[in-house]
Design a protein around this motif. Structure first.
Motif, PDB file in Angstrom:
ATOM      1  N   ARG A   4      27.612  47.296  45.923  1.00  0.00           N
ATOM      2  CA  ARG A   4      27.206  48.212  44.411  1.00  0.00           C
ATOM      3  C   ARG A   4      29.091  49.079  44.092  1.00  0.00           C
ATOM      4  O   ARG A   4      28.547  50.133  43.891  1.00  0.00           O
ATOM      5  CB  ARG A   4      26.678  49.569  44.866  1.00  0.00           C
ATOM      6  CG  ARG A   4      25.174  49.275  45.142  1.00  0.00           C
ATOM      7  CD  ARG A   4      24.036  49.797  45.052  1.00  0.00           C
ATOM      8  NE  ARG A   4      24.313  51.082  46.469  1.00  0.00           N
ATOM      9  CZ  ARG A   4      23.360  50.569  48.283  1.00  0.00           C
ATOM     10  NH1 ARG A   4      22.477  49.474  47.496  1.00  0.00           N
ATOM     11  NH2 ARG A   4      23.843  51.415  48.674  1.00  0.00           N
ATOM     12  N   ILE A   5      29.739  48.355  44.570  1.00  0.00           N
ATOM     13  CA  ILE A   5      31.012  48.099  43.514  1.00  0.00           C
ATOM     14  C   ILE A   5      31.689  47.347  42.865  1.00  0.00           C
ATOM     15  O   ILE A   5      31.666  45.890  43.680  1.00  0.00           O
ATOM     16  CB  ILE A   5      31.984  49.622  45.310  1.00  0.00           C
ATOM     17  CG1 ILE A   5      32.333  48.429  46.278  1.00  0.00           C
ATOM     18  CG2 ILE A   5      31.815  50.202  45.307  1.00  0.00           C
ATOM     19  CD1 ILE A   5      32.987  49.058  47.097  1.00  0.00           C
ATOM     20  N   PRO A   6      32.640  47.175  41.776  1.00  0.00           N
ATOM     21  CA  PRO A   6      32.858  45.751  41.364  1.00  0.00           C
ATOM     22  C   PRO A   6      34.635  45.359  42.023  1.00  0.00           C
ATOM     23  O   PRO A   6      35.052  45.727  42.825  1.00  0.00           O
ATOM     24  CB  PRO A   6      33.101  46.444  40.009  1.00  0.00           C
ATOM     25  CG  PRO A   6      34.011  48.203  39.873  1.00  0.00           C
ATOM     26  CD  PRO A   6      32.892  48.864  41.324  1.00  0.00           C
ATOM     27  N   TYR A   7      34.591  44.182  41.768  1.00  0.00           N
ATOM     28  CA  TYR A   7      35.004  43.347  42.576  1.00  0.00           C
ATOM     29  C   TYR A   7      36.523  44.351  40.762  1.00  0.00           C
ATOM     30  O   TYR A   7      36.205  43.841  40.540  1.00  0.00           O
ATOM     31  CB  TYR A   7      35.123  41.711  42.302  1.00  0.00           C
ATOM     32  CG  TYR A   7      34.791  41.355  43.174  1.00  0.00           C
ATOM     33  CD1 TYR A   7      35.299  41.312  44.210  1.00  0.00           C
ATOM     34  CD2 TYR A   7      33.380  41.356  43.700  1.00  0.00           C
ATOM     35  CE1 TYR A   7      34.761  40.565  45.703  1.00  0.00           C
ATOM     36  CE2 TYR A   7      32.291  40.677  44.673  1.00  0.00           C
ATOM     37  CZ  TYR A   7      33.782  40.614  45.745  1.00  0.00           C
ATOM     38  OH  TYR A   7      32.683  39.983  46.880  1.00  0.00           O
ATOM     39  N   ALA A   8      38.133  44.138  41.978  1.00  0.00           N
ATOM     40  CA  ALA A   8      38.978  44.065  41.442  1.00  0.00           C
ATOM     41  C   ALA A   8      39.606  43.746  40.123  1.00  0.00           C
ATOM     42  O   ALA A   8      39.525  43.271  38.548  1.00  0.00           O
ATOM     43  CB  ALA A   8      40.275  44.507  41.403  1.00  0.00           C
ATOM     44  N   ASN A   9      39.439  42.098  40.691  1.00  0.00           N
ATOM     45  CA  ASN A   9      39.375  41.011  40.338  1.00  0.00           C
ATOM     46  C   ASN A   9      38.618  39.486  40.912  1.00  0.00           C
ATOM     47  O   ASN A   9      39.312  39.297  41.350  1.00  0.00           O
ATOM     48  CB  ASN A   9      41.054  40.262  40.038  1.00  0.00           C
ATOM     49  CG  ASN A   9      41.246  39.629  38.852  1.00  0.00           C
ATOM     50  OD1 ASN A   9      40.787  38.791  39.004  1.00  0.00           O
ATOM     51  ND2 ASN A   9      42.485  39.780  38.272  1.00  0.00           N
ATOM     52  N   LEU A  10      37.795  39.183  40.621  1.00  0.00           N
ATOM     53  CA  LEU A  10      36.916  38.767  41.410  1.00  0.00           C
ATOM     54  C   LEU A  10      37.402  37.115  40.733  1.00  0.00           C
ATOM     55  O   LEU A  10      37.164  36.758  41.778  1.00  0.00           O
ATOM     56  CB  LEU A  10      35.216  38.169  41.007  1.00  0.00           C
ATOM     57  CG  LEU A  10      34.657  37.478  42.082  1.00  0.00           C
ATOM     58  CD1 LEU A  10      34.459  37.908  42.989  1.00  0.00           C
ATOM     59  CD2 LEU A  10      32.916  37.919  40.937  1.00  0.00           C
ATOM     60  N   GLN A  13      42.314  51.954  43.942  1.00  0.00           N
ATOM     61  CA  GLN A  13      41.729  52.557  42.845  1.00  0.00           C
ATOM     62  C   GLN A  13      39.646  52.023  43.615  1.00  0.00           C
ATOM     63  O   GLN A  13      39.115  52.539  42.713  1.00  0.00           O
ATOM     64  CB  GLN A  13      41.259  51.335  41.925  1.00  0.00           C
ATOM     65  CG  GLN A  13      43.133  51.286  40.975  1.00  0.00           C
ATOM     66  CD  GLN A  13      43.874  50.883  42.069  1.00  0.00           C
ATOM     67  OE1 GLN A  13      43.744  49.553  42.036  1.00  0.00           O
ATOM     68  NE2 GLN A  13      45.347  51.749  41.688  1.00  0.00           N
ATOM     69  N   GLY A  14      39.846  51.628  44.605  1.00  0.00           N
ATOM     70  CA  GLY A  14      38.414  51.938  44.675  1.00  0.00           C
ATOM     71  C   GLY A  14      37.744  50.627  44.678  1.00  0.00           C
ATOM     72  O   GLY A  14      35.989  50.500  44.828  1.00  0.00           O
ATOM     73  N   GLN A  15      37.756  49.815  44.568  1.00  0.00           N
ATOM     74  CA  GLN A  15      37.318  48.306  43.775  1.00  0.00           C
ATOM     75  C   GLN A  15      37.980  47.621  45.102  1.00  0.00           C
ATOM     76  O   GLN A  15      38.135  47.620  45.523  1.00  0.00           O
ATOM     77  CB  GLN A  15      38.696  47.844  42.771  1.00  0.00           C
ATOM     78  CG  GLN A  15      38.154  49.258  41.542  1.00  0.00           C
ATOM     79  CD  GLN A  15      38.502  48.305  40.539  1.00  0.00           C
ATOM     80  OE1 GLN A  15      39.755  48.047  40.515  1.00  0.00           O
ATOM     81  NE2 GLN A  15      38.128  48.204  38.781  1.00  0.00           N
ATOM     82  N   LEU A  16      36.664  47.230  44.898  1.00  0.00           N
ATOM     83  CA  LEU A  16      36.991  45.290  46.379  1.00  0.00           C
ATOM     84  C   LEU A  16      37.873  44.558  46.022  1.00  0.00           C
ATOM     85  O   LEU A  16      37.117  44.106  44.797  1.00  0.00           O
ATOM     86  CB  LEU A  16      34.884  44.890  46.296  1.00  0.00           C
ATOM     87  CG  LEU A  16      35.030  44.756  47.277  1.00  0.00           C
ATOM     88  CD1 LEU A  16      34.782  45.326  48.219  1.00  0.00           C
ATOM     89  CD2 LEU A  16      33.376  43.441  47.502  1.00  0.00           C
TER      90      LEU A  16
END
Length: 575
Positions: free
Chosen positions: A162-168, A231-234
Motif C-alpha cells: 500500500r505504498i507506491p514504487y518510486a520508479n517501478l 521519500q518513503g517510496q518503495l
C-alpha cells in the motif's frame, strides 16, 4: 483436590500453545503494516514483544496446571498418559512440531528440567515431517517460459504494497539487467518456473521475497530485497542469487525474521532446499521460533553424540574472566558457563551477566552479535568430558555443576555458534590481504554494533570471532550496555604521562583515544585499525552516535555489501 484427568491437562496445554501462537502470529502479521508505514520504532518493539511471548504463555499454562492438580504427586503413568492424550490432539495440527516443544517446555518448567524422559515428553519428535505436504499453501508459482520482463512484472504485481514504487520501470530494468549480467543466455532460457514463498520476510527496514528459479538442472535460489527510499517510496534494493549471500542473510548474528505462516515446517523445508548447508534448527531460529530451534538443536546434538567419540574440552583461545568456555571439537558450537567468581577488574555480578546476554537477545544484532541460547540442567555424558575440563569446571564454576555416576549436569549455560577467535586468526593467518580485510571488518563490526544503540564494552580482539565467510562477530557480552549509558570523553591534554591517573574518572567514563592500545595488540595491526577506522578513536564520533540514538534515529545496517545494491551497481538516483 480430586485426581486430575490427563486428557483435561493435555487439552489445557494445547490451548495454551494455540493462544501463544495466535499472539505470536498477530505480532508477526502486523509486520506488513509496520513496513508500509515505515514505523521502525514499532518494528523494534514488536521484535522484543514477540521474544517475550513464549515465557509469558508458558507461565500462564503452568499456573493453570497447579490450580488443577499437584504435579509432583502424580505418578509416572499419569505423565505417560498425558503425553499420549496430547499426541492424539496433534493429528493434522498445522504447527504440531511447535506444539510438541511447548509441551516439553511445560514439563521442563514443572520439573525444573530435571527429568529428560521420552516417555513423558518429546525428547524425540513424534513423527518426521515429509516436505511437500502443503507446498501449494506456502508458495506462489510463476510461469517463466516467456519473457523475463513478463515474469518480473507478474511477481511484483502479486507482492503489492500500500505504498507506491518510486520508479517501478527502473526497478524492473535493474532486475532484468542483473539477471542478464549474472547468468548466461542458456541458463536463463532453461528457467521454466519461479517459486516464491507466499510469506514476505520482514526484518528491520526491509521486506524480502525468497524463492528459486526452477531449471532442468539445479534451481537457482534468490532473494529480492525491498526497501523505502528517503521519500518513503518503495524501491527494489537488490537481488541476491549467490548461496553465500543467502546464508549470510539467514546468519546466526541476525535478528529474527517476521514471517507470517500457518505452516512453519513446510516453510523451513523449502528454505532447507535453498540452503542445504543450514541445519533445521538454524532455520527455525531465523524465523523467530527460537524455542523450537533449541529443541531441534538438542535432538541434533544427541544424534551427534551417538555418532562421535571425541571429548568435551576447553575451547581454544584466551580464557575469559567471566565465562568458562568449552566445546566438542567435532561439533559447531561452544558452551559458556558463568564462573562463580570474577577477576578483580570485573566489577559485575552473575545477574548482571545474565541481564547483558538478555539485552543482546532482545536487541537488533545487526549481523554482528552472535545469538545465544540459554539452557538449564544441560546434561553431558560423563565419559565424554575430559578430566582436564571437568577439573576446570569444578574449580571455576562449581556452583553450576552437578555430578552423577553417568552425567555432568550444568545447571545454567549458554550455547553459541563456534567461530575462530579473532586473536588466533590474526596470529595464524599468513595472507596480509586477509589480515587487512579482518581488521577492516573488525572496525565495521564495532561501528555497526554502535549503530544498533549498543556499546560493546570490552572490545579486546579475543572477544570477537571470525566466520567461515570472513565476517567478524562479537560474542562476549558481560560489559555491553546501551550507548546512552556511557560518557565518551577526551583524554586530558598534558605533557604529564600520569595525567590520566589524577583525572577524575567516573565508572561510566570511556576514553576512545585509548581504544587503539587494546583492541588489537600488535603495532602494525593497531596502525591498520587506526588507518581504516580513525573515527573509533574519536570521542566526538561516539558522542555523535549517542546523539543520533537519543534522537530516535534507526540506522540502516544492510545484510549485504553496499556494492550489491542496485543504486551502487548501476548508479542513478534513489528516487
Amino acid at each position: 483436590m480430586p485426581s486430575p484427568s490427563a486428557s483435561k491437562i493435555a487439552y489445557q496445554i494445547l490451548k495454551g500453545f494455540e493462544k501463544s501462537f495466535r499472539w505470536y502470529s498477530r505480532i508477526t502479521s502486523a509486520a506488513r503494516e509496520r513496513f508500509e508505514q515505515a514505523d521502525w520504532r514499532a518494528v523494534q518493539t514488536a521484535a522484543r514483544e514477540r521474544i517475550a511471548i513464549y515465557d509469558q504463555s508458558l507461565a500462564e499454562v503452568v499456573a493453570e496446571i497447579y490450580q488443577s492438580c499437584h504435579p509432583h504427586k502424580q505418578d509416572q503413568d499419569f505423565w505417560r498418559s498425558l503425553k499420549q492424550h496430547y499426541l492424539k490432539q496433534l493429528d493434522h495440527h498445522g504447527q504440531f512440531e511447535l506444539a510438541e516443544t511447548f509441551f516439553n517446555s511445560v514439563i521442563g518448567r514443572l520439573f525444573r528440567h530435571q527429568k529428560i524422559d521420552d516417555d513423558m515428553m518429546f525428547v524425540l519428535p513424534s513423527r518426521c515431517y515429509l516436505p511437500g505436504q502443503v507446498r501449494a499453501s506456502v508458495i506462489n508459482s510463476f510461469d517463466a517460459r516467456g519473457r523475463i520482463r513478463d515474469t518480473l512484472e507478474a511477481i511484483l504485481d502479486r507482492y503489492s504494497f500500500r505504498i507506491p514504487y518510486a520508479n517501478l520501470e527502473r526497478d524492473l530494468q535493474h532486475l532484468e539487467r542483473y539477471l542478464r549480467d549474472s547468468f548466461s543466455r542458456e541458463q536463463l532460457a532453461s528457467i521454466n518456473k519461479v517459486e516464491i514463498l507466499q510469506s514476505v520476510f520482514y526484518r528491520n527496514k526491509a521486506a524480502y521475497l525468497i524463492g528459486r528459479m526452477c531449471t532442468e538442472g539445479n534451481p537457482i535460489p534468490f532473494v529480492m530485497a525491498l526497501m523505502h527510499n528517503k521519500q518513503g517510496q518503495l524501491v527494489v534494493d537488490t537481488l541476491l542469487t549467490e548461496r553465500r549471500d543467502l546464508s549470510v542473510l539467514f546468519g546466526f548474528a541476525r535478528s529474527y525474521f517476521m514471517v507470517d505462516t500457518q505452516h512453519p515446517a513446510e516453510v523451513v523445508a523449502f528454505l532447507q532446499e535453498l540452503l542445504p548447508n543450514k541445519k533445521h534448527f538454524e532455520l527455525y531460529i531465523s524465523l523467530g521460533y527460537y524455542k523450537h530451534g533449541k529443541t531441534v538443536f538438542y535432538r541434533n546434538f544427541l544424534q551427534h553424540l551417538q555418532h562421535s567419540d571425541d571429548l568435551f574440552e576447553a575451547a581454544p583461545g584466551i580464557k575469559g574472566l567471566v565465562m568458562a568456555v568449552f566445546h566438542l571439537p567435532t561439533y559447531g558450537v561452544v558452551f559458556k558457563v558463568i564462573k562463580d567468581e570474577f577477576a578483580e577488574s570485573k566489577k559485575i555480578t552473575r545477574q548482571h551477566v545474565k541481564d547483558c546476554y538478555r539485552l543482546v537477545k532482545m536487541s537488533d544484532r545487526v549481523g554482528r552479535m552472535a545469538d545465544t541460547h540459554e539452557y538449564v540442567n544441560f546434561r553431558l555424558p560423563r565419559t565424554r568430558v575430559s578430566q582436564a575440563l571437568l577439573d576446570e569446571l569444578l574449580d571455576v564454576a562449581n556452583s553450576s555443576i552437578e555430578l552423577t555416576d553417568t552425567e555432568v549436569i550444568i545447571k545454567h549455560l549458554y550455547i553459541e555458534r563456534k567461530m575462530t577467535p579473532l586473536n588466533i586468526y590474526l596470529d595464524t593467518e599468513t595472507d596480509p590481504q586477509k589480515v587487512a580485510e579482518a581488521i577492516e571488518d573488525l572496525g565495521q563490526c564495532i561501528k555497526q554494533i554502535a549503530a544498533a544503540n549498543i556499546f560493546p564494552g570490552d572490545m579486546l580482539h579475543k572477544n570477537f570471532g571470525i566466520t567461515r565467510h570472513g565476517r567478524v562477530i562479537f560474542y562476549d557480552y558481560d560489559e555491553v550496555c546501551y550507548m546512552h549509558q556511557r560518557n565518551f570523553r577526551a583524554l586530558p591534554k598534558s605533557d604529564d604521562p600520569y595525567a590520566l591517573d589524577t583525572l577524575s574518572v567516573a565508572p561510566d567514563d570511556v576514553f576512545p583515544e585509548q581504544f587503539e592500545h587494546f583492541i588489537v595488540g600488535k603495532r602494525h595491526l593497531k596502525a591498520l585499525l587506526k588507518q581504516k577506522h580513525p573515527e573509533l578513536m574519536d570521542p566526538a564520533w561516539w558522542r555523535t552516535i549517542q546523539h543520533e540514538m537519543a534522537g530516535g534515529l534507526i540506522k540502516d545496517v544492510l545484510p549485504y555489501p553496499q556494492q550489491q545494491r542496485f543504486k551502487s551497481r548501476y548508479g542513478g538516483k534513489e528516487g
